[in-house]
Every structure is written in structure tokens, then in C-alpha cells.
Design a protein around this motif. Structure first.
Motif, PDB file in Angstrom:
ATOM      1  N   LEU A 100      32.096  38.692  38.981  1.00 27.08           N
ATOM      2  CA  LEU A 100      33.084  37.723  38.522  1.00 27.08           C
ATOM      3  C   LEU A 100      32.358  36.617  37.764  1.00 27.08           C
ATOM      4  N   ASP A 101      33.005  36.103  36.735  1.00 29.02           N
ATOM      5  CA  ASP A 101      32.414  35.020  35.938  1.00 29.02           C
ATOM      6  C   ASP A 101      32.838  33.644  36.433  1.00 29.02           C
ATOM      7  N   VAL A 102      34.027  33.558  36.990  1.00 30.23           N
ATOM      8  CA  VAL A 102      34.563  32.295  37.493  1.00 30.23           C
ATOM      9  C   VAL A 102      35.178  32.566  38.856  1.00 30.23           C
TER      10      VAL A 102
ATOM     11  N   ASN B  59      35.715  37.916  33.600  1.00 30.76           N
ATOM     12  CA  ASN B  59      36.128  38.567  34.847  1.00 30.76           C
ATOM     13  C   ASN B  59      36.543  37.532  35.886  1.00 30.76           C
ATOM     14  N   LEU B  60      37.792  37.640  36.333  1.00 27.86           N
ATOM     15  CA  LEU B  60      38.352  36.737  37.333  1.00 27.86           C
ATOM     16  C   LEU B  60      38.909  37.556  38.489  1.00 27.86           C
ATOM     17  N   ALA B  61      39.279  36.882  39.565  1.00 31.82           N
ATOM     18  CA  ALA B  61      39.909  37.567  40.699  1.00 31.82           C
ATOM     19  C   ALA B  61      41.182  36.831  41.079  1.00 31.82           C
ATOM     20  N   THR B  62      42.141  37.583  41.553  1.00 31.46           N
ATOM     21  CA  THR B  62      43.356  36.994  42.111  1.00 31.46           C
ATOM     22  C   THR B  62      43.614  37.644  43.467  1.00 31.46           C
ATOM     23  N   SER B  63      44.158  36.884  44.392  1.00 30.40           N
ATOM     24  CA  SER B  63      44.245  37.358  45.776  1.00 30.40           C
ATOM     25  C   SER B  63      45.409  38.303  46.034  1.00 30.40           C
TER      26      SER B  63
ATOM     27  N   LEU C  32      31.556  37.634  43.469  1.00 30.06           N
ATOM     28  CA  LEU C  32      31.068  36.456  42.754  1.00 30.06           C
ATOM     29  C   LEU C  32      29.551  36.369  42.855  1.00 30.06           C
ATOM     30  N   LYS C  33      29.032  36.545  44.066  1.00 27.75           N
ATOM     31  CA  LYS C  33      27.582  36.465  44.273  1.00 27.75           C
ATOM     32  C   LYS C  33      26.831  37.504  43.442  1.00 27.75           C
ATOM     33  N   SER C  34      27.446  38.662  43.262  1.00 27.30           N
ATOM     34  CA  SER C  34      26.790  39.738  42.512  1.00 27.30           C
ATOM     35  C   SER C  34      27.024  39.620  41.003  1.00 27.30           C
TER      36      SER C  34
END
Length: 498
Positions: free
Chosen positions: A226-228, A19-23, A221-223
Motif C-alpha cells: 500500500l502507498d497510503v 495502492n490504497l485499502a478500504t475496510s 502497508l509495512k510490506s
């Protein structure tokens, strides 16, 4: 039938997902048109170039090419892997390489990457898996040019409008992952490509969550949703507890990027070099680094990064001098009754940059300069401000390769639609120096030329070079086989396990 259903169900239950995030939403998932960070990041998983940097950014190694060498100073030969397939099962060949080159130099597209191929004389498919590239003259970035992702000829050969092609949202590449789902402003899912030529990636899926708000990304991320993820220095120093560090590994190194405030030199108000010098003297770069980064960054002194052969260590960042800044502004016709005013435009995709803009606004006010701010969503910022060049100044950043190419950012020919000379910088001497440097293969001579360019560009203040941030990356301890290196953590992602 019931057995098959249960087997399918068990496979899905145990499928691993990164799991990643993009803005922001990617604008085009096409490597030759991917100019925004989201598009570039995702296409990196979908496509391959002929070559790439090794994990320490110290040498160029093969990617789609299993072997490559110079036959002479202007002739480069690539021997391609013979077991590469496109995501639709078709076989990759030398014809795809020739096709990609022909598209890049055609009038069909507008891409800043086309400039990298301006010295190529011809690209020829010698046989099914051999490509010969002839250059008009020796070119210092001849190899690095071929890190560009290769396109599938069999899909795009009859495409008349590649800029708006359905391919840009439904790409077919040779990469370790293929596109499974593209939901704008929600989720982008990639799945491992079973027939990837280097072996199937061990993690089954990559899920990009499109999250514009930096705080939401941080909370996810804190929860552990997200993995990275990347974290800002303030978060690292003030907002993380022991529990977070028990769940995540932290990798920090200097980034291959810098942030700058660029002036629109096409506007009369920025034509006077005294104005630009005054603005440079009015700001305190050390204060920016201290307030924004808790010293997890360094002051940027010019257009090329430390650690490269182009870096000029003799050039120092100017110290804040409000008195001299006011004197220069007065010489240019500005004072308290007639203050110099301009707007800084930036995006909220980075949590840091809006704060940086506010600090710059405050610092410049001390010199009597009135600054207004415009903070926008990333795609709107690109489409309404950056691409049409409708700005006074932009607060932006560049990610750079270990081998700098001044042509892309500083040559006047790059001041065009799709080009990266966003501010309209034009210096005939720099143009000539860039042109002469392109064919230099003597590394010492080339480095000397770059360092001289560094001095000239910095002295002219087309940008205010601000800071080089550290990259602070967090990776869940559930992810195994991560090997941090000078080039970051992603070099061996197909071996990661979860």
C-alpha cells in the motif's frame, strides 16, 4: 500492428498506480446515498460538488462553480465552469444541479443528506451555466449544502428506483477519476479521467484493496503493498522499525471525528437518566485514551469538536466515580443481586473499537454493570444492527464538518429511516433551539446557541462521548508533491506523482 501493440504494452508498464485499502465493500457509489465510510471515500474521487473547503478548512471555495455569491440574504447564485464533462463525455450543465436537488427532496430516495436542503425554496437553471438557489429564510449552511456531489441528469432522469439502481455500482461522475473495475471483497480500480476540468490527475490509477482485517491492512502497508494508509498509535509506537520510517512519511493531526457509545433511547432500560449518568460515571475516558492511543488522542467532551465555534470549553468530561455510579444504579433499582445489563455492538473494521469495547466492559464491571459484546463485520453491522436500530448500544464514530449541523444528529425529525439520529434522541427544547439556529446568520449569536446545545446534550448522556483520535497517515516516499495541511493530505491529490 506490432508497433501499436508494443506502444500499448509500454504505456501499461509505465502506468502509475496508487495502492490504497478500504475496510469494507462500498454499499452505493452514489454521493447522495453514500453513508458508509468506504462509499464516501471512493465517491470523493468520482464526483464533485459545486463548492468545497480549502486545504486549511478555513473558507469555502469553488469546485464545479467557478464563482458564487449571495444576491441577498436568501438568494445564492452559482456560475458554473463551462468545460466540465461527465465521464461518458456528455457536457455538465445547470440542469444537472437542478436534477440533483429534485432527487434529494423527492420521495424516491431515503438519504440523511436530504435534510440539508429543507430550507431551499427553489433551484432554477437561469441559463446553461448559471444556477439560482432561493431559500425560505437565511440558512447558516447555505453554501456548505452544495458540497454534495452532483448527479448526471442525462443518465438518471428516467430512473424509477434510484436506491437500487445499477448506477450505484456503475457510477458516472465529473471527478478526477472514473470507475474502471468493481470487484466486491477484492479490488476497486479507478482510472484518471483524461478530460477532467482541472487537468488530468498525474497518477494513472487508484487501486482500492478491500481488506476487512485491520492487521492484514497493516502488514500490507509495512510490506509497501500500500502507498497510503492509516496506522494506529500502538503500531506507531511499538510495531514499526527504522526501515519503515525510511520508506514512509508520517503525517499526524487531530481528526475531524469522535467516537461514542450511543444508547438506544427507545428502550425502557435507558429511559431513566440516572442509569445513563451512572454509566457515564463508571467509565474512565482518560484510561481509554492512554491504553488505546498512547496519548495520540484526546478525551471527547461533547457533540461538537474543539476548534469549532460550537465547542463549549466550559464542559468537562466527568471523572470516573464508581461509588456515585453504584448509588445512582441503586436508586434506579439495580444492585449486585439485580445488576444492570446491556450489550455493546460494534464493528471489527476498526482495530481499536473492539478493544475499546473490552475496556468499557471491564470498567463498567467495577460498578456492577454486566456488559456483553457483539463485534461484527462492517456491512453486517450496518444492515443488521445500525440501520434497523436493533441494538442496546453501539460503539461508533462520526466524522464532522468544520461547520456543525446539530439537525442531522440531534433533531427528532432525523430519527427516521436513513437519518443519523440513530439513538432516538428527543428533546423538545433542543428541537426548538436547532430550528431557531438554522436561520441565524449572526455568527456570535449562533455560536452561543451551539454552545448551549453542547451543554444540554452532554448533560443528558444520550451518548457517552469517549475520545477524539489523532489521524496518523503514512505516505510512501515514492509519492511526490504531497502537501499536508489542516484539512489533511488529499486536497491536491491530482498533482501527486509516483
Amino acid at each position: 500492428m506490432r508497433y501499436i501493440f508494443l506502444l500499448f504494452l509500454s504505456i501499461n508498464i509505465f502506468a502509475s498506480t496508487l495502492n490504497l485499502a478500504t475496510s469494507a465493500n462500498p454499499s452505493r457509489l452514489n454521493p447522495i446515498l453514500a453513508t458508509d465510510s468506504s462509499s464516501s471515500e471512493i465517491t470523493g474521487f468520482l464526483f464533485n460538488g459545486l463548492v468545497k473547503y480549502d486545504k486549511d478548512l478555513s473558507m469555502i471555495i469553488g469546485d464545479l462553480a467557478k464563482e458564487f455569491y449571495f444576491e441577498d440574504e436568501t438568494t445564492l447564485l452559482f456560475k458554473l465552469h463551462e468545460n466540465v464533462k461527465w465521464h461518458d463525455g456528455e457536457k455538465f450543465s445547470a440542469k444537472d444541479v437542478v436534477f440533483t436537488y429534485e432527487v434529494l427532496v423527492s420521495s424516491k430516495i431515503s438519504s440523511p443528506y436530504s435534510a440539508n436542503f429543507r430550507f431551499v425554496k427553489s433551484v432554477e437553471a437561469v441559463d446553461e451555466f448559471t444556477v439560482r438557489v432561493k431559500y425560505k429564510e437565511p440558512y447558516f449552511k447555505a453554501l456548505e449544502t452544495w458540497m454534495m456531489g452532483i448527479l448526471p441528469r442525462h443518465i438518471l432522469k428516467d430512473e424509477q428506483n434510484l436506491m437500487n439502481s445499477p448506477f450505484n455500482t456503475n457510477p458516472i461522475g465529473t471527478g478526477a477519476y472514473k470507475l474502471h473495475q468493481l470487484e466486491h471483497s477484492k479490488n476497486i480500480i479507478l482510472t484518471a479521467f483524461d478530460d477532467y476540468f482541472e487537468g488530468r490527475a498525474k497518477i494513472d490509477k487508484i487501486s482500492f484493496h478491500v481488506i476487512a482485517d485491520p492487521m492484514t491492512r497493516f502488514l500490507m502497508l509495512k510490506s509497501s503493498a500500500l502507498d497510503v494508509g492509516s496506522i494506529e498509535p500502538m503500531q506507531y509506537e511499538k510495531q514499526l522499525d527504522k526501515g519503515f520510517f525510511n520508506k514512509f512519511n508520517i503525517y499526524e493531526n487531530i481528526s475531524q471525528s469522535y467516537t461514542y457509545l450511543g444508547f438506544n433511547l427507545r428502550l425502557e432500560k435507558f429511559n431513566n437518566p440516572k442509569i445513563r449518568e451512572a454509566l457515564s460515571l463508571a467509565i474512565n475516558r482518560e484510561e481509554l485514551v492512554k491504553i488505546l492511543f498512547f496519548n495520540h488522542a484526546k478525551v471527547c467532551t461533547g457533540p461538537f469538536l474543539p476548534g469549532t465555534n460550537a465547542f463549549n470549553e466550559a464542559v468537562k468530561a466527568p471523572s470516573q466515580n464508581i461509588k456515585r455510579a453504584k448509588e445512582l444504579l441503586k436508586e434506579a433499582g439495580y444492585d449486585e443481586k439485580n445488576p444492570f445489563t446491556f450489550e455493546i455492538a460494534t464493528s471489527n473494521s476498526s482495530e481499536i473499537r473492539p478493544y475499546a469495547a473490552q475496556i468499557l466492559q471491564h470498567q463498567l464491571k467495577e460498578a456492577g454493570v454486566i456488559v456483553t459484546l457483539r463485534v461484527m463485520e462492517w456491512q453486517a453491522f450496518l444492515n443488521m444492527v445500525v440501520f434497523p436500530r436493533k441494538f442496546d448500544s453501539v460503539l461508533l464514530g462520526w466524522g464532522l464538518s468544520p461547520t456543525p449541523d446539530p439537525y442531522m444528529f440531534w433533531h427528532s425529525h432525523s430519527d427516521k429511516k436513513g437519518g443519523f439520529n440513530l439513538v432516538g434522541y428527543y428533546n423538545p427544547k433542543i428541537d426548538k433551539m436547532i430550528e431557531e439556529s438554522q436561520s441565524m446568520i449572526d455568527s456570535e449569536k449562533l455560536s452561543k446557541s451551539w454552545r448551549e446545545m453542547f451543554q444540554i446534550i452532554t448533560d443528558e448522556n444520550p451518548y457517552l462521548f469517549l475520545y477524539i483520535p489523532n489521524s496518523i497517515t503514512t505516505v510512501s516516499k515514492e509519492i511526490k508533491n504531497v502537501e499536508p495541511s489542516k484539512g489533511g493530505i488529499w486536497h491536491n491529490y491530482i498533482k501527486w506523482e509516483k
